[in-house]
Motif scaffolding. Structure first.
Motif, PDB file in Angstrom:
ATOM      1  N   PRO A  70       8.719   3.095   6.750  1.00 14.98           N
ATOM      2  CA  PRO A  70      10.287   2.754   6.688  1.00 14.98           C
ATOM      3  C   PRO A  70      10.119   2.649   4.710  1.00 14.98           C
ATOM      4  N   PHE A  71       8.532   2.087   4.546  1.00 11.12           N
ATOM      5  CA  PHE A  71       8.290   1.237   2.741  1.00 11.12           C
ATOM      6  C   PHE A  71       8.607   2.681   2.360  1.00 11.12           C
ATOM      7  N   LEU A  72       7.892   3.579   3.100  1.00 10.86           N
ATOM      8  CA  LEU A  72       8.099   4.769   1.949  1.00 10.86           C
ATOM      9  C   LEU A  72       8.932   5.436   1.834  1.00 10.86           C
ATOM     10  N   VAL A  73      10.746   5.500   2.856  1.00  7.86           N
ATOM     11  CA  VAL A  73      11.550   6.107   3.087  1.00  7.86           C
ATOM     12  C   VAL A  73      12.709   5.143   1.521  1.00  7.86           C
ATOM     13  N   ALA A  74      12.358   3.877   1.908  1.00  9.69           N
ATOM     14  CA  ALA A  74      12.997   3.108   1.577  1.00  9.69           C
ATOM     15  C   ALA A  74      12.473   3.599  -0.546  1.00  9.69           C
ATOM     16  N   GLU A  75      10.721   3.822  -0.661  1.00  5.70           N
ATOM     17  CA  GLU A  75      10.513   3.570  -1.864  1.00  5.70           C
ATOM     18  C   GLU A  75      11.318   4.873  -2.193  1.00  5.70           C
ATOM     19  N   SER A  76      11.304   6.003  -1.693  1.00  3.26           N
ATOM     20  CA  SER A  76      11.492   6.697  -2.089  1.00  3.26           C
ATOM     21  C   SER A  76      13.508   6.917  -2.899  1.00  3.26           C
TER      22      SER A  76
ATOM     23  N   ALA B  30       0.964  -1.315  -0.180  1.00  3.54           N
ATOM     24  CA  ALA B  30      -0.524  -0.397  -0.201  1.00  3.54           C
ATOM     25  C   ALA B  30       0.482   1.161   0.056  1.00  3.54           C
ATOM     26  N   GLY B  31       1.632   1.138   0.655  1.00  6.05           N
ATOM     27  CA  GLY B  31       3.035   2.950   1.242  1.00  6.05           C
ATOM     28  C   GLY B  31       3.270   2.821  -0.272  1.00  6.05           C
ATOM     29  N   ARG B  32       4.431   1.662  -0.976  1.00  8.61           N
ATOM     30  CA  ARG B  32       5.418   2.193  -2.370  1.00  8.61           C
ATOM     31  C   ARG B  32       3.810   2.376  -3.286  1.00  8.61           C
ATOM     32  N   LEU B  33       2.673   1.618  -3.216  1.00  4.85           N
ATOM     33  CA  LEU B  33       2.508   2.152  -4.598  1.00  4.85           C
ATOM     34  C   LEU B  33       1.382   3.651  -4.081  1.00  4.85           C
ATOM     35  N   SER B  34       1.235   3.778  -3.316  1.00  3.41           N
ATOM     36  CA  SER B  34       0.762   5.295  -2.922  1.00  3.41           C
ATOM     37  C   SER B  34       2.057   6.256  -3.434  1.00  3.41           C
ATOM     38  N   ARG B  35       3.092   5.895  -3.119  1.00 11.04           N
ATOM     39  CA  ARG B  35       4.661   7.228  -3.144  1.00 11.04           C
ATOM     40  C   ARG B  35       4.234   6.886  -4.596  1.00 11.04           C
ATOM     41  N   ARG B  36       4.573   5.715  -5.496  1.00  8.42           N
ATOM     42  CA  ARG B  36       4.699   5.387  -6.960  1.00  8.42           C
ATOM     43  C   ARG B  36       3.420   6.117  -7.625  1.00  8.42           C
ATOM     44  N   THR B  37       2.612   5.762  -7.405  1.00  6.76           N
ATOM     45  CA  THR B  37       1.233   6.884  -7.869  1.00  6.76           C
ATOM     46  C   THR B  37       0.971   7.935  -8.128  1.00  6.76           C
TER      47      THR B  37
ATOM     48  N   PHE C 251       0.959  12.520  11.781  1.00  3.82           N
ATOM     49  CA  PHE C 251      -0.140  11.993  11.012  1.00  3.82           C
ATOM     50  C   PHE C 251      -0.154  12.229   9.468  1.00  3.82           C
ATOM     51  N   ALA C 252       0.906  11.973   9.197  1.00 10.24           N
ATOM     52  CA  ALA C 252       1.516  12.663   7.555  1.00 10.24           C
ATOM     53  C   ALA C 252       2.965  11.524   7.214  1.00 10.24           C
ATOM     54  N   PRO C 253       2.654  10.049   7.813  1.00  4.22           N
ATOM     55  CA  PRO C 253       4.289   9.313   6.760  1.00  4.22           C
ATOM     56  C   PRO C 253       4.048  10.203   5.926  1.00  4.22           C
ATOM     57  N   GLN C 254       3.119  10.258   4.282  1.00  2.00           N
ATOM     58  CA  GLN C 254       4.026  10.453   3.748  1.00  2.00           C
ATOM     59  C   GLN C 254       4.812  11.494   3.866  1.00  2.00           C
ATOM     60  N   LEU C 255       5.271  12.878   3.954  1.00  2.00           N
ATOM     61  CA  LEU C 255       5.701  13.738   4.072  1.00  2.00           C
ATOM     62  C   LEU C 255       7.075  13.566   5.214  1.00  2.00           C
ATOM     63  N   THR C 256       6.829  12.959   6.141  1.00  2.00           N
ATOM     64  CA  THR C 256       7.443  12.440   7.125  1.00  2.00           C
ATOM     65  C   THR C 256       8.515  11.213   6.421  1.00  2.00           C
ATOM     66  N   ALA C 257       8.142  10.244   5.457  1.00  3.16           N
ATOM     67  CA  ALA C 257       9.347   9.596   4.910  1.00  3.16           C
ATOM     68  C   ALA C 257      10.128  10.987   3.558  1.00  3.16           C
ATOM     69  N   SER C 258       9.265  11.583   3.233  1.00  2.00           N
ATOM     70  CA  SER C 258       9.890  12.945   2.057  1.00  2.00           C
ATOM     71  C   SER C 258      11.167  12.837   3.068  1.00  2.00           C
ATOM     72  N   VAL C 259      10.988  13.512   4.182  1.00  2.00           N
ATOM     73  CA  VAL C 259      12.136  14.497   5.583  1.00  2.00           C
ATOM     74  C   VAL C 259      12.774  13.409   5.589  1.00  2.00           C
ATOM     75  N   ILE C 260      12.563  12.260   5.645  1.00  2.00           N
ATOM     76  CA  ILE C 260      13.382  11.141   6.161  1.00  2.00           C
ATOM     77  C   ILE C 260      14.837  10.695   5.199  1.00  2.00           C
ATOM     78  N   ALA C 261      13.669  10.736   3.580  1.00  9.62           N
ATOM     79  CA  ALA C 261      14.745  10.269   2.380  1.00  9.62           C
ATOM     80  C   ALA C 261      15.335  11.129   2.258  1.00  9.62           C
ATOM     81  N   ALA C 262      15.396  12.714   2.184  1.00 13.81           N
ATOM     82  CA  ALA C 262      16.345  13.875   1.845  1.00 13.81           C
ATOM     83  C   ALA C 262      17.105  14.113   2.809  1.00 13.81           C
ATOM     84  N   TYR C 263      17.184  13.761   3.980  1.00 15.84           N
ATOM     85  CA  TYR C 263      17.991  13.612   4.973  1.00 15.84           C
ATOM     86  C   TYR C 263      19.327  12.723   4.106  1.00 15.84           C
TER      87      TYR C 263
END
Lengths: 361, 283
Positions: free
Chosen positions: B150-156, A131-138, B114-126
Motif C-alpha cells: 500500500p505504501f509503495l503504491v501511494a509513493e508511486s 522504509a517502503g517510501r524511502l526505498s521507492r524514492r531512492t 515476494f516482490a512488493p516493489q514490482l507488485t506496487a508498480s503493477v498496481i500503480a500503473a493499472y
C-alpha cells in the motif's frame, strides 16, 4: 557499514519504535561483547545481531556504525525527543505530525548526500511506510518485519516471517540504500528499554521542516474534520498474569461468552483468535496474534484454537502454554507445554470452579 | 468516483500439514493442491467498497442531496484487480455478480509473490491507466506478508496512504468518512482527495454472496487480462527483483505433555495443581 536508525517521534508509537531499535542494536552489542566501546562512542559495533524472537544463535556481521535521527514535533521538548534515540549521536529533525512526505524527502536528501548504507526503522505501520517510501524514492532495496540480519560490506541478508508465519524467508538486499523495518517482536526483546546505559544523547544537528505549518491543524494531508474515537483498551491482555484465549473450537458466540465468563471467575484476562472476532463473536480489540496484541502472560490457556502461526506469535512469550483441544493432531498440542484433549469450554469452566473453591474468603 | 480494489487469492495455509511446509521450504509447490481463499484483509476491502457504493447511491437517490452538494462521490464505479493465476477467476466472476463494474487479472503465477516493489508498480500503473480516484486493498497479504505494497503504491502515485482502515462510509451529504487505527485508538475523518486506503481489522470482514440470478446475469461478462508488459513491467524486471534467498521451517514445539485418560474434572484439577498453581505461587 554505516546505519541510521530513524524514529518518528511525532507518531503515537514512538516509544515502541525506540524500544525495538534499542533492542535490535543492543542485541548486537551484547553478542559482540563490545558493549563498553559502543556506549562510549555512540557507535555500535554489531558483530552478531540475533533473533531475540526465536532465541537462537546469532549470525555474523561486520562492523556497524550507527547513529539516530529523531523526527520530533515542531513544539516537542528537545531533550525529551533525543532520549528516544538508542545511540548517543542524535540528529533532531522537527516536522509537523503526519508529514511522512517531508520525512521521506529529508531522508532521501541524506542518502543523496552520501548518507548511510542502511536506514533502520522500527516496527509497525510507521516503520513500514518510511522504509517502503524511502526505498521507492531512492531506488533502494527494502525488507520489512525483520527478525535478524547478516551484514556484509556491500549487502545485507535479512530473515522475516512469510506464509502467515508458517515459514521464514531470507532476503538478500543489494540496492543502496538498504531500507529495513523491524519485526514487532523486537519491541519486547529485552527487559531494558530505550537508552539503557548509554551516555547522555549528543544532538549534533537540528533541522526544522515545514515550519510554515506551525499552528495549522495537524492531520494527515488528505483528510479533514478529524475526530478521535474512544477505543477499548487491550492493555489487560498485554499485561495479564493468566490469559485465556478462545478459538473457533469454542463453537459459537454462546461458547465464547461461557469461556469469557469462566476466565473472569478465574481472575484471568480473556482474548480470542482473529477468526472468532471476524465471526462477530467477540470485539476486534480482543484479538491475540499478529493482527492484535502480543502477550507475555505467565500462563496462557488456549482453548479450541489450532495454533496457526499468526496467532501463536501473540502468545509465544508465555512462560507456560496450556492447550485444550478436541483434536490431538492440532499444531497447538505440540506447541504447548501441556495439553488436554477435550472440550475447552468445559475444562475452563471446571478450572474456574476449582479456582473459586480455593479462593480465600 | 472510480474506486479500484486490489485483492489476492492465496492457498488456505491452515490446510497444510507440517510435512507439507517442509516440502514448501525445500522448493516444492505443495500449496497448489490446496483450496483457495481471499486474503482476509482484501476481503474486507472488497465488501467495504460495495457498501460504500450502496450508501452513495442511496444518498443520491434519497433527495438528490449528493448531486446538489456538488460532492464528487455522486457515483461510485467499482473495479477489482488481482495479480495471479486462473485460480483467481472464480473470485473475479463473483465480484462481477456482486456488481463490480469491471474486473481484471494480471497473469503472474506467483512470480511477484515476494516482490512488493514490482507488485506496487503493477498496481500503480493499472490505477493510472484506469484513472482511479481511490484505491483500497488489504494491509498485507501472503505469502510475502510485507505490508509494504500500500505504501509503495501511494509513493508511486504521489498519494497519501492511510493504513489500518476499519470503516468506510458515505455521509448523508455524500462525503466519504473513514475510520482508521491510530496508535491504540481510532480516528475518523472526511477524505478530501485521492488516497490509498489499506484495510486492517475491519468489523466488516465477509464478502456478501451473490444470488444465482446475479451470477447468471453476469455470466457473459469477461475478465480483463492485462499483461505485465502492458503495465510497463518486463520479465527481466521480475527476475532481477527476486531477493528471496531461501525458506526455512520454524520449530515452535514445546514439551507437549498430554493429560488424558481421566474425567475432565480430574484433568482440570491436575492442570491446576501440577502446572498453574506452582507457576503462579512462585511469582
Amino acid at each position: 557499514m554505516r546505519a541510521l536508525a530513524v524514529i518518528d517521534g511525532t507518531a503515537s508509537d514512538a516509544p515502541q519504535q525506540a524500544r525495538a531499535l534499542a533492542s535490535f542494536l543492543r542485541a548486537g552489542e551484547h553478542s559482540a561483547g563490545e558493549r563498553s566501546r559502543a556506549v562510549r562512542g555512540g557507535v555500535v559495533h554489531s558483530a552478531a545481531v540475533h533473533s531475540a524472537a526465536v532465541h537462537r544463535g546469532g549470525v555474523q556481521a561486520e562492523t556497524l556504525e550507527a547513529e539516530t535521527l529523531v523526527f520530533a514535533g515542531l513544539a516537542a521538548d528537545r531533550e525529551e525527543a533525543a532520549t528516544l534515540a538508542p545511540t548517543s549521536a542524535v540528529r533532531l529533525v522537527r516536522v509537523p505530525a503526519w508529514r511522512r512526505d517531508l520525512q521521506v524527502g529529508y531522508l532521501a536528501e541524506i542518502h543523496a548526500a552520501g548518507g548511510p548504507d542502511l536506514f533502520l526503522f522500527g516496527p509497525g505501520r510507521v516503520g513500514v511506510e518510511l522504509a517502503g517510501r524511502l526505498s521507492r524514492r531512492t531506488g533502494g532495496s527494502v525488507v520489512s518485519g525483520v527478525l535478524d540480519v547478516d551484514l556484509q560490506s556491500d549487502h545485507l541478508t535479512a530473515r522475516k516471517a512469510v506464509y502467515s508465519g508458517y515459514l521464514r524467508a531470507r532476503f538478500a538486499l543489494t540496492g543502496a540504500p538498504l531500507c529495513v523495518s523491524l519485526d514487532a517482536a523486537w519491541i519486547d526483546a529485552t527487559a531494558a528499554s530505550g537508552r539503557g546505559e548509554l551516555d547522555r544523547p549528543r544532538i549534533f544537528s537540528e533541522v526544522v521542516l515545514g515550519a510554515a505549518e506551525a499552528g495549522a491543524e495537524v492531520v494527515p494531508p488528505v483528510v479533514s474534520d478529524v475526530e478521535m474515537l474512544a477505543a477499548a483498551s487491550a492493555s489487560d491482555l498485554v499485561n495479564a498474569d493468566v490469559l485465556v484465549v478462545a478459538g473457533r473450537g469454542a463453537g459459537n458466540r454462546a461458547g465464547i461468552e461461557r469461556a469469557a465468563a469462566a476466565a473472569q471467575r478465574m481472575g484471568a484476562a480473556f482474548g480470542v483468535t482473529r477468526p472468532v472476532a471476524m465471526n462477530g463473536w467477540a470485539p476486534m480489540d480482543r484479538i491475540v496474534g499478529v493482527s492484535g496484541v502480543r502477550t507475555a502472560a505467565r500462563a496462557c490457556i488456549v482453548i479450541g484454537a489450532s495454533g496457526a502461526p499468526a496467532f501463536y506469535w501473540g502468545i509465544e512469550r508465555a512462560q507456560l502454554i496450556v492447550a485444550v483441544n478436541l483434536d490431538d493432531r492440532a499444531p497447538i498440542v505440540s506447541q504447548a507445554d501441556v495439553a488436554i484433549i477435550g472440550d475447552g469450554v468445559s475444562v475452563i469452566e471446571e478450572l474456574a470452579r476449582l479456582a473459586e473453591q480455593r479462593r480465600p474468603g | 468516483m472510480k474506486v479500484l480494489v486490489c485483492f489476492k487469492v492465496t492457498p488456505d495455509y491452515e490446510a497444510l500439514r507440517p510435512a507439507d511446509w517442509e516440502r514448501v521450504a525445500a522448493g516444492s509447490d505443495e500449496t497448489k493442491f490446496v483450496h483457495r481463499v481471499l486474503n482476509v484483509f482484501d476481503e474486507s476491502a472488497l465488501e467495504l467498497a460495495l457498501r460504500l457504493r450502496d450508501a452513495v447511491r442511496q444518498a443520491a437517490a434519497g433527495a438528490g442531496r449528493a448531486a446538489e452538494s456538488g460532492v464528487a462521490y455522486g457515483d461510485v464505479r467499482l473495479r477489482a484487480l488481482t495479480i495471479g493465476g486462473h485460480d483467481a477467476d472464480p473470485f473475479l466472476q463473483t465480484l462481477l455478480a456482486l456488481g463490480y463494474d469491471a474486473v481484471a487479472r494480471v497473469p503472474a503465477n506467483g512470480a511477484l509473490d515476494f516482490a512488493p516493489q514490482l507488485t506496487a508498480s503493477v498496481i500503480a500503473a493499472y490505477a493510472r491507466r484506469t484513472e482511479s480516484d481511490l484505491l483500497l486493498l488489504g494491509d498485507r497479504s501472503g505469502p510475502g506478508d510485507s505490508g509494504l505494497v500500500p505504501f509503495l503504491v501511494a509513493e508511486s502515485l504521489g498519494w497519501s496512504c492511510l493504513s489500518g482502515v476499519t470503516e468506510l462510509r458515505a455521509s448523508a451529504e455524500g462525503a466519504l468518512r473513514l475510520t482508521w487505527a491510530a496508535g491504540e485508538g481510532q480516528q475518523r475523518a472526511t477524505l478530501r482527495g485521492s488516497a490509498v486506503l489499506a484495510v486492517g481489522n475491519a468489523v466488516v470482514s465477509c464478502l456478501r454472496v451473490p444470488t444465482l440470478t446475479d451470477r447468471l446475469k453476469t455470466r457473459g461478462l469477461g475478465i480483463d487480462l492485462v499483461q505485465l508488459e502492458d503495465l510497463g513491467v518486463h520479465q527481466q524486471d521480475v527476475v532481477a527483483s527476486s531477493g528471496l534467498a531461501g525458506l526455512e521451517v520454524v520449530d515452535r514445539r514445546r514439551a507437549g505433555v498430554i493429560l488424558d485418560g481421566r474425567p475432565p474434572a480430574t484433568l482440570a484439577r491436575t492442570l491446576l495443581d501440577d502446572y498453574l498453581a506452582p507457576l503462579l505461587e512462585t511469582s
